[in-house]
Design a protein around this motif. Structure first.
Motif, PDB file in Angstrom:
ATOM      1  N   UNK A 191       0.821  -1.454   0.389  1.00 50.73           N
ATOM      2  CA  UNK A 191      -0.266  -0.432  -0.067  1.00 50.73           C
ATOM      3  C   UNK A 191       0.848   0.820   0.359  1.00 50.73           C
ATOM      4  N   UNK A 192       2.584   1.216  -0.216  1.00 51.92           N
ATOM      5  CA  UNK A 192       3.016   2.285   0.043  1.00 51.92           C
ATOM      6  C   UNK A 192       3.610   2.528  -1.226  1.00 51.92           C
ATOM      7  N   UNK A 193       3.327   1.680  -2.288  1.00 53.33           N
ATOM      8  CA  UNK A 193       3.752   1.569  -3.636  1.00 53.33           C
ATOM      9  C   UNK A 193       3.311   3.504  -3.577  1.00 53.33           C
ATOM     10  N   UNK A 194       2.629   4.203  -3.779  1.00 51.97           N
ATOM     11  CA  UNK A 194       2.382   5.278  -4.519  1.00 51.97           C
ATOM     12  C   UNK A 194       2.753   6.295  -4.115  1.00 51.97           C
ATOM     13  N   UNK A 195       3.329   6.062  -1.983  1.00 51.94           N
ATOM     14  CA  UNK A 195       4.309   7.579  -1.569  1.00 51.94           C
ATOM     15  C   UNK A 195       5.322   6.906  -1.891  1.00 51.94           C
ATOM     16  N   UNK A 196       6.451   5.395  -2.250  1.00 55.05           N
ATOM     17  CA  UNK A 196       7.619   5.608  -3.018  1.00 55.05           C
ATOM     18  C   UNK A 196       7.978   6.113  -4.052  1.00 55.05           C
ATOM     19  N   UNK A 197       6.663   6.069  -4.540  1.00 55.69           N
ATOM     20  CA  UNK A 197       6.974   6.631  -5.853  1.00 55.69           C
ATOM     21  C   UNK A 197       7.096   7.874  -5.870  1.00 55.69           C
TER      22      UNK A 197
END
Length: 319
Positions: free
Chosen positions: A199-205
């Motif tokens: 669920x943190x993928x977008x924030x990691x981007x």
């Protein structure tokens, strides 16, 4: 996530599922009581352990490589695995004369505590260096790794031959240590951590843009970095407590996937979990060729992963 990337994830998931079924039920007669015991007490813990260890190491490294802006970042390089190895060494080499008798859960518990304490120490040192930046975490990790290695060397120097054999084998990794109770105890926590990580993928981007731009986009970087480190520490702590120190999986999998498919973490994180699990299942499959010999996992992961990593660096690194 684009449709092609979704198809890739589905293909990887099917490969993991099929290989798991093959490893579980190969030459197993469900009508035989003995074969049922082999399935439940030996093969099921082995396959579940391989799946969890591969997914945990690959996802934690995918996090670290973005957070530290370093394609070579993995739990071993920044000191998390080293802290776990140090506490495992303390248990294996000193447990006898310190009176540390915690049955089969002693070694996993000590290695998990070591991973957590080393992460907290790395974060504390990085904070003393004004801010939790990539370079500060790497420097702190190198310091912890070096110190842990030095202490382990002294423990080697003062220990007996049998303790040395036990530690050497553990440091090279083994999937045969975890029993069914320990695996089932770890499974819910691993599932929750991986769900949170994905669920943190977008924030990691957003971290690709830099700290300032990520904050402008709405990401609280000051809180996000500690949460990432804690998630990585928990994932690595569980992996190391189940299988010992496993080399190369975390370094290889996300690095290869980014060279092949790009840098969108909405794809990279789930694909890393699946490929890490698949790689550990392949290690199990190869180890079956050696019969009853328990081959250290790191030997097989380095042998299988080394050529793939060279291919990634030489052929794909220029993309």
């Amino acid at each position: 996530m684009i449709p092609a990337q979704r198809r890739t994830n589905w293909i990887l998931a099917v490969c993991v599922f099929v290989l798991s079924i093959i490893l579980l039920f190969h030459q197993i007669d469900l009508a035989s009581l003995t074969d049922k015991q082999i399935l439940l007490q030996l093969r099921l813990p082995l396959v579940l352990c391989a799946l969890m260890v591969g997914a945990c190491l690959a996802v934690s490294s995918a996090f670290l490589q973005v957070m530290l802006k370093n394609p070579l970042a993995d739990p071993g390089i920044i000191g998390i695995s080293s802290g776990a190895s140090l506490f495992a060494a303390l248990y294996l080499l000193s447990g006898g004369w310190l009176g540390l008798t915690l049955s089969q859960y002693g070694l996993p518990l000590f290695s998990f505590i070591g991973a957590m304490l080393s992460t907290l120490l790395i974060y504390a040192i990085a904070r003393r260096l004004v801010m939790v930046s990539a370079s500060a975490v790497i420097l702190a990790g190198i310091a912890i790794s070096t110190l842990s290695g030095g202490i382990i060397a002294w423990l080697y120097f003062f220990s007996d031959a049998q303790s040395l054999r036990n530690l050497t084998f553990w440091l090279m990794g083994s999937l045969h240590q975890a029993d069914l109770q320990l695996v089932l105890l770890s499974l819910p926590l691993v599932v929750m951590l991986l769900f949170y990580a994905l669920r943190q993928a977008r924030a990691l981007n957003w971290l690709y843009l830099g700290r300032t731009e990520a904050q402008v986009a709405g990401l609280d970087v000051t809180r996000f970095y500690p949460r990432l480190l804690l998630t990585c520490a928990l994932l690595v702590g569980i992996a190391v407590s189940l299988a010992g120190s496993v080399a190369f999986v975390g370094l290889l999998v996300p690095h290869l996937l980014r060279n092949l498919f790009g840098y969108d973490n909405r794809f990279i994180l789930p694909a890393s979990a699946l490929c890490g699990a698949l790689l550990m299942l392949l290690v199990l499959l190869v180890s079956k060729a050696f019969g009853g010999v328990a081959v250290p996992v790191s030997m097989l992961t380095a042998t299988l992963g080394g050529p793939l990593f060279l291919y990634s660096v030489l052929k794909l690194g220029g993309r």
